[in-house]
Design an enzyme around this catalytic site. Structure first.
Site, PDB file in Angstrom:
ATOM      1  CB  CYS A   1      -0.941   0.000   1.208  1.00  0.00           C
ATOM      2  SG  CYS A   1      -2.130  -1.360   1.199  1.00  0.00           S
TER       3      CYS A   1
ATOM      4  CG  HIS B   1      -3.610   3.427   1.351  1.00  0.00           C
ATOM      5  ND1 HIS B   1      -4.084   2.959   0.146  1.00  0.00           N
ATOM      6  CD2 HIS B   1      -3.635   2.362   2.206  1.00  0.00           C
ATOM      7  CE1 HIS B   1      -4.383   1.680   0.257  1.00  0.00           C
ATOM      8  NE2 HIS B   1      -4.125   1.292   1.498  1.00  0.00           N
TER       9      HIS B   1
ATOM     10  CG  ASN C   1      -7.381  -0.859   0.021  1.00  0.00           C
ATOM     11  OD1 ASN C   1      -6.458  -0.541  -0.709  1.00  0.00           O
ATOM     12  ND2 ASN C   1      -7.182  -1.303   1.260  1.00  0.00           N
TER      13      ASN C   1
END
Length: 327
Positions: free
Chosen positions: A114, A254, A284
């Site tokens: 991520c 994020h 996501n």
């Protein structure tokens, strides 16, 4: 050697298939609205069987290059942040560079999960300052093929998408990366993982299929550590940039979980209206969420010269970081 870098173009791409929450909630036996209440996600996009990671990345890269308006031969480096390359070997970046017509530009994958885009943009900024050449940073993932459909913690979150940024050399020190901070915490190494596929547990004939899928072993611990890491890195990046949270124009976190980035924003004292949020529609997509969000935010309300933007992420590894960028 250039004194700084600046953003020249932004791009993004998502697959055609939009998957709404009811499809997943029905399959997992969850009550209607369960996913959105806990994650902020209403839908996400999943790749079709014929889609490839390199094609997804190339679409976003092409948009960013077109928006930058520069000759493709001017790109000296392509960095591809991905956890789902087309193959374990070779890296996907050279194929993406070839598809984009970048000539003999350097091209390599980065597997930072991520936080991959944060690291890739930081490395590209260093390349551009040192060599005076433009760089293309793409983050892309097809995580739908790594979801364990029986594991609620991961099945509701992950999506497929790509985002891209072109940066070029600049002598204005109020542009480009003004402050940076990166961090890791290997004590949380097993919290988010795909157990098999590496040299520790290679693929073999009698391998349990679930070992090749994403697993989150402790969602509460991930939440706590992600908020802590993103908050600490953001504060350090702001200190390095000699800025305060109230000096920021936008915060692009994020898009892991709405509760995570809202907690980080609250810890930093950043007004909710300054937080760029794309998780509701796009879910996501790991490293891709920040460049995707940058591109979508620019399309909705173009960035103005002089804006100060905070980027922050944390994820598997655990690894994370934050950048303060001058537009």
């Amino acid at each position: 050697m250039s004194r700084s870098s600046r953003i020249l173009g932004l791009g993004h791409h998502a697959p055609a298939r939009k998957v709404e929450n009811p499809e997943i909630e029905d399959r997992l036996g969850l009550e209607p609205g369960w996913i959105e209440r806990r994650t902020g996600i209403r839908s996400r996009f999943w790749a079709a069987d014929e889609d490839t990671l390199s094609a997804l990345a190339a679409h976003a890269g092409d948009m960013a290059l077109t928006n930058a308006g520069i000759d493709r031969g001017d790109i000296g480096l392509l960095l591809l942040a991905t956890s789902t390359p087309d193959h374990l070997l070779p890296p996907s970046a050279p194929l993406v560079a070839h598809r984009l017509g970048l000539g003999r530009a350097g091209a390599i994958d980065l597997t930072g999960a991520c936080a991959g885009f944060i690291y890739a943009l930081m490395f590209a900024d260093g390349f551009t300052r040192l060599h005076g050449r433009a760089a293309l940073v793409i983050a892309a993932n097809i995580l739908s093929r790594r979801i364990n459909p029986a594991e609620r913690a991961s099945a509701v979150l992950f999506a497929d998408a790509a985002g891209a940024v072109v940066i070029g050399s600049c002598d204005d020190t109020d542009r480009g990366i003004l402050g940076a901070s990166v961090d890791s915490d290997g004590s949380g190494y097993g919290l988010i993982q795909i157990p098999a596929g590496g040299s520790n547990t290679p693929f073999h004939g009698d391998l349990d299929l679930e070992q090749t899928r994403m697993t989150i072993t402790d969602g509460r611990e991930v939440f706590s550590k992600a908020v802590e890491m993103m908050t600490a890195c953001s504060r350090d990046a702001l200190t390095a940039a000699r800025l305060r949270p109230q000096d920021l124009d936008r915060f692009v976190p994020h898009q892991a979980n709405a509760r995570i980035f809202e907690a980080v924003g609250g810890n930093l004292g950043i007004a909710d209206h300054s937080i760029v949020k794309t998780i509701a529609e796009y879910g996501n997509s790991s490293a891709a969420t920040i460049p995707l969000s940058l591109s979508l935010a620019h399309r909705a309300q173009p960035f103005r010269p002089g804006e100060k933007v905070l980027l922050a992420a944390a994820g598997a590894g655990l690894s994370g970081g934050a950048l303060v960028v001058g537009i």
